[in-house]
Design a protein around this motif. Structure first.
Motif, mmCIF file in Angstrom:
data_model
loop_
_atom_site.group_PDB
_atom_site.id
_atom_site.type_symbol
_atom_site.label_atom_id
_atom_site.label_comp_id
_atom_site.label_asym_id
_atom_site.label_seq_id
_atom_site.Cartn_x
_atom_site.Cartn_y
_atom_site.Cartn_z
ATOM 1 N N LEU A 31 0.825 -1.205 0.000
ATOM 2 C CA LEU A 31 0.000 0.000 0.000
ATOM 3 C C LEU A 31 0.862 1.260 0.000
ATOM 4 O O LEU A 31 0.535 2.244 -0.674
ATOM 5 N N VAL A 32 1.960 1.238 0.731
ATOM 6 C CA VAL A 32 2.885 2.381 0.725
ATOM 7 C C VAL A 32 3.502 2.542 -0.657
ATOM 8 O O VAL A 32 3.636 3.661 -1.165
ATOM 9 N N ALA A 33 3.870 1.433 -1.285
ATOM 10 C CA ALA A 33 4.436 1.500 -2.636
ATOM 11 C C ALA A 33 3.420 2.054 -3.632
ATOM 12 O O ALA A 33 3.778 2.846 -4.515
ATOM 13 N N ALA A 34 2.168 1.667 -3.493
ATOM 14 C CA ALA A 34 1.121 2.195 -4.376
ATOM 15 C C ALA A 34 0.955 3.701 -4.191
ATOM 16 O O ALA A 34 0.807 4.443 -5.168
ATOM 17 N N LEU A 35 1.017 4.152 -2.948
ATOM 18 C CA LEU A 35 0.909 5.578 -2.682
ATOM 19 C C LEU A 35 2.085 6.334 -3.286
ATOM 20 O O LEU A 35 1.899 7.378 -3.924
ATOM 21 N N LEU A 36 3.286 5.806 -3.126
ATOM 22 C CA LEU A 36 4.461 6.459 -3.707
ATOM 23 C C LEU A 36 4.408 6.473 -5.228
ATOM 24 O O LEU A 36 4.767 7.470 -5.857
ATOM 25 N N MET A 37 3.967 5.388 -5.828
ATOM 26 C CA MET A 37 3.845 5.349 -7.287
ATOM 27 C C MET A 37 2.822 6.366 -7.777
ATOM 28 O O MET A 37 3.024 6.990 -8.814
ATOM 29 N N HIS A 38 1.744 6.516 -7.027
ATOM 30 C CA HIS A 38 0.726 7.491 -7.417
ATOM 31 C C HIS A 38 1.257 8.921 -7.287
ATOM 32 O O HIS A 38 1.027 9.766 -8.164
#
Length: 71
Positions: A31-38
């Motif tokens: 979820l943190v990686a998804a936020l950073l990618m966004h």
């Protein structure tokens, strides 16, 4: 009142620190990686589908970890 609060009859959920499963840890990191990618979409040029895939994977891992802990 204090005796009622401190009772241990098994009706209440266990409150306190416990071990974190691998699925929970990987789901949270996903979820943190998804936020950073966004947030870094413009800077990195990655398609939004990668962030969506990380988000769905993280949600699935967290749900699976929660389901395993309830058994």
């Amino acid at each position: 009142m204090r005796h009622w609060i401190n009772r241990d009859d098994g009706r209440l959920f266990l409150v306190g620190n416990g071990p974190i499963s691998g699925a929970t840890a990987l789901g949270s990191l996903s979820l943190v990686a998804a936020l950073l990618m966004h947030l870094l979409h413009d800077a990195t040029g990655l398609p939004g589908a990668y962030a969506a895939a990380c988000l769905m994977t993280g949600g699935a891992l967290l749900a699976w970890g929660a389901w395993r802990n309830r058994r």
